[in-house]
Design a protein around this motif. Structure first.
Motif, PDB file in Angstrom:
ATOM      1  N   GLU A  15       8.575   6.088  58.260  1.00 51.78           N
ATOM      2  CA  GLU A  15       9.187   6.898  59.240  1.00 51.78           C
ATOM      3  C   GLU A  15      10.262   7.657  59.254  1.00 51.78           C
ATOM      4  OE1 GLU A  15      10.217   5.841  64.218  1.00 51.78           O
ATOM      5  OE2 GLU A  15       9.123   4.452  63.010  1.00 51.78           O
ATOM      6  N   LEU A  16      10.197   8.723  59.465  1.00 48.35           N
ATOM      7  CA  LEU A  16      11.387   9.669  59.440  1.00 48.35           C
ATOM      8  C   LEU A  16      12.067   9.377  60.840  1.00 48.35           C
ATOM      9  CD1 LEU A  16       9.993  13.132  58.364  1.00 48.35           C
ATOM     10  CD2 LEU A  16      11.202  11.296  56.842  1.00 48.35           C
ATOM     11  N   THR A  17      13.352   8.867  60.591  1.00 53.00           N
ATOM     12  CA  THR A  17      14.079   8.594  61.801  1.00 53.00           C
ATOM     13  C   THR A  17      14.769   9.762  62.402  1.00 53.00           C
ATOM     14  OG1 THR A  17      15.917   7.791  60.581  1.00 53.00           O
ATOM     15  CG2 THR A  17      14.116   6.242  61.176  1.00 53.00           C
ATOM     16  N   ALA A  18      15.135   9.567  63.893  1.00 50.41           N
ATOM     17  CA  ALA A  18      15.988  10.761  64.285  1.00 50.41           C
ATOM     18  C   ALA A  18      17.104  10.863  63.832  1.00 50.41           C
ATOM     19  CB  ALA A  18      16.149  10.322  65.917  1.00 50.41           C
ATOM     20  N   ASN A  19      17.848  12.079  63.543  1.00 51.20           N
ATOM     21  CA  ASN A  19      19.107  12.302  62.768  1.00 51.20           C
ATOM     22  C   ASN A  19      19.719  13.608  63.197  1.00 51.20           C
ATOM     23  OD1 ASN A  19      21.213  12.706  61.320  1.00 51.20           O
ATOM     24  ND2 ASN A  19      20.303  11.889  59.166  1.00 51.20           N
ATOM     25  N   GLU A  20      20.603  13.592  64.042  1.00 49.34           N
ATOM     26  CA  GLU A  20      21.119  14.867  64.680  1.00 49.34           C
ATOM     27  C   GLU A  20      21.634  15.958  63.446  1.00 49.34           C
ATOM     28  OE1 GLU A  20      23.285  14.397  68.072  1.00 49.34           O
ATOM     29  OE2 GLU A  20      22.235  13.085  68.993  1.00 49.34           O
TER      30      GLU A  20
ATOM     31  N   VAL B 183       1.934  14.393  48.163  1.00 44.98           N
ATOM     32  CA  VAL B 183       2.927  15.008  48.942  1.00 44.98           C
ATOM     33  C   VAL B 183       2.340  15.506  50.223  1.00 44.98           C
ATOM     34  CG1 VAL B 183       2.267  17.289  48.141  1.00 44.98           C
ATOM     35  CG2 VAL B 183       4.525  17.012  48.890  1.00 44.98           C
ATOM     36  N   ARG B 184       3.162  15.318  51.153  1.00 46.04           N
ATOM     37  CA  ARG B 184       2.716  15.647  52.717  1.00 46.04           C
ATOM     38  C   ARG B 184       3.707  16.612  53.331  1.00 46.04           C
ATOM     39  NH1 ARG B 184       0.990  12.102  57.735  1.00 46.04           N
ATOM     40  NH2 ARG B 184       0.947  13.879  59.093  1.00 46.04           N
ATOM     41  N   LYS B 185       3.399  17.534  53.972  1.00 42.81           N
ATOM     42  CA  LYS B 185       4.330  18.411  54.478  1.00 42.81           C
ATOM     43  C   LYS B 185       4.464  18.040  56.125  1.00 42.81           C
ATOM     44  CE  LYS B 185       4.076  22.153  51.695  1.00 42.81           C
ATOM     45  NZ  LYS B 185       4.899  23.399  51.335  1.00 42.81           N
ATOM     46  N   VAL B 186       5.682  17.767  56.724  1.00 38.65           N
ATOM     47  CA  VAL B 186       5.673  17.338  58.162  1.00 38.65           C
ATOM     48  C   VAL B 186       6.774  18.160  58.940  1.00 38.65           C
ATOM     49  CG1 VAL B 186       6.538  15.434  59.451  1.00 38.65           C
ATOM     50  CG2 VAL B 186       5.258  14.963  57.260  1.00 38.65           C
ATOM     51  N   ASP B 187       6.382  18.574  59.898  1.00 40.65           N
ATOM     52  CA  ASP B 187       7.369  19.271  60.746  1.00 40.65           C
ATOM     53  C   ASP B 187       8.251  18.355  61.694  1.00 40.65           C
ATOM     54  OD1 ASP B 187       8.539  21.673  62.051  1.00 40.65           O
ATOM     55  OD2 ASP B 187       7.244  21.398  63.800  1.00 40.65           O
ATOM     56  N   TYR B 188       9.526  18.453  61.264  1.00 42.96           N
ATOM     57  CA  TYR B 188      10.568  17.670  61.656  1.00 42.96           C
ATOM     58  C   TYR B 188      11.391  18.258  62.544  1.00 42.96           C
ATOM     59  CZ  TYR B 188      14.568  14.336  61.644  1.00 42.96           C
ATOM     60  OH  TYR B 188      15.602  13.455  61.880  1.00 42.96           O
ATOM     61  N   GLU B 189      11.798  17.738  63.927  1.00 46.28           N
ATOM     62  CA  GLU B 189      12.418  18.169  64.805  1.00 46.28           C
ATOM     63  C   GLU B 189      13.352  17.337  65.360  1.00 46.28           C
ATOM     64  OE1 GLU B 189      12.229  21.467  65.747  1.00 46.28           O
ATOM     65  OE2 GLU B 189      10.517  21.884  64.122  1.00 46.28           O
ATOM     66  N   ASN B 190      14.076  16.481  64.565  1.00 43.76           N
ATOM     67  CA  ASN B 190      15.194  15.646  64.680  1.00 43.76           C
ATOM     68  C   ASN B 190      14.604  14.619  65.655  1.00 43.76           C
ATOM     69  OD1 ASN B 190      16.833  18.504  64.378  1.00 43.76           O
ATOM     70  ND2 ASN B 190      17.982  16.896  63.595  1.00 43.76           N
ATOM     71  N   GLU B 191      13.468  14.328  65.651  1.00 38.11           N
ATOM     72  CA  GLU B 191      13.224  12.820  66.375  1.00 38.11           C
ATOM     73  C   GLU B 191      12.208  12.288  65.380  1.00 38.11           C
ATOM     74  OE1 GLU B 191      10.565  14.636  69.679  1.00 38.11           O
ATOM     75  OE2 GLU B 191      11.904  15.613  70.416  1.00 38.11           O
ATOM     76  N   SER B 192      12.161  10.890  65.776  1.00 41.07           N
ATOM     77  CA  SER B 192      11.529   9.910  64.934  1.00 41.07           C
ATOM     78  C   SER B 192      10.050  10.347  64.701  1.00 41.07           C
ATOM     79  CB  SER B 192      11.347   8.508  65.360  1.00 41.07           C
ATOM     80  OG  SER B 192      12.834   8.000  65.207  1.00 41.07           O
TER      81      SER B 192
ATOM     82  N   GLY C  31      14.120   6.472  49.732  1.00 40.52           N
ATOM     83  CA  GLY C  31      13.674   5.012  49.805  1.00 40.52           C
ATOM     84  C   GLY C  31      12.788   4.526  48.839  1.00 40.52           C
ATOM     85  N   SER C  32      12.586   3.320  48.944  1.00 35.78           N
ATOM     86  CA  SER C  32      11.637   2.625  48.002  1.00 35.78           C
ATOM     87  C   SER C  32      11.034   1.268  48.424  1.00 35.78           C
ATOM     88  CB  SER C  32      12.254   2.629  46.667  1.00 35.78           C
ATOM     89  OG  SER C  32      13.256   1.637  46.502  1.00 35.78           O
TER      90      SER C  32
END
Length: 118
Positions: A27-32, A73-82, A111-112
Motif C-alpha cells: 500500500e502506498l500510504t498518503a503522504n502530503e 514493474v507497475r505504474k500507478v497514478d499517485y494522488e497523495n492518498e492511500s 520496503g522489503s
C-alpha cells in the motif's frame, strides 16, 4: 507488504511448487510531502538460492547509480492518498524456501519482506 503464491487459477496456494505466479501486495500510504503523479514501482523477488527472479522482458532500473534487474514493474497514478497495489510475477519451477521482495519507488528503497513457502 505481503508475498502470495498463486496457482494457474489465481488461487492462493501454500505449497510453492503448485504456484505459477507470485503476487506482491503493498500500500502506498498518503503522504502530503510526496509529489503526486505517475510512480513506477519496481519489485525484486529474491529466491531461496539468492538470485533475483527475472522476467523475459529484462526489466532494468537505476538505484543509487547502479543498474538493477527487477522481477516486475507497475505504474500507478499517485494522488497523495492511500492506494493498494498488487504486482504479479509470472514464473515456474519455484522451490520451497524463503523468498524476499524489495520494493523500489522513485529511485528509493521503499520496503522489503520475507516469506517462507513450503
Amino acid at each position: 507488504v505481503r508475498i502470495v503464491a498463486l496457482n494457474n487459477n489465481s488461487r492462493e496456494v501454500r505449497k510453492i511448487r503448485q504456484a505459477s505466479r507470485l503476487r506482491v501486495d503493498l500500500e502506498l500510504t498518503a503522504n502530503e510531502l510526496a509529489e503526486p503523479g505517475e510512480k513506477s514501482i519496481y519489485i525484486c523477488i529474491t529466491a531461496p538460492d539468492g538470485y533475483v527472479l527475472a522476467s523475459e522482458d529484462m526489466i532494468v532500473f537505476n538505484f543509487e547509480g547502479d543498474e538493477m534487474m527487477a522481477s516486475a514493474v507497475r505504474k500507478v497514478d499517485y494522488e497523495n492518498e492511500s492506494v493498494p497495489v498488487s504486482i504479479f510475477y509470472d514464473g515456474s519451477h519455484f522451490e520451497k524456501g524463503t523468498y524476499k521482495v524489495d520494493i523500489y519507488i522513485d529511485g528509493r528503497h521503499s520496503g522489503s519482506q520475507e516469506t517462507y513457502f513450503e
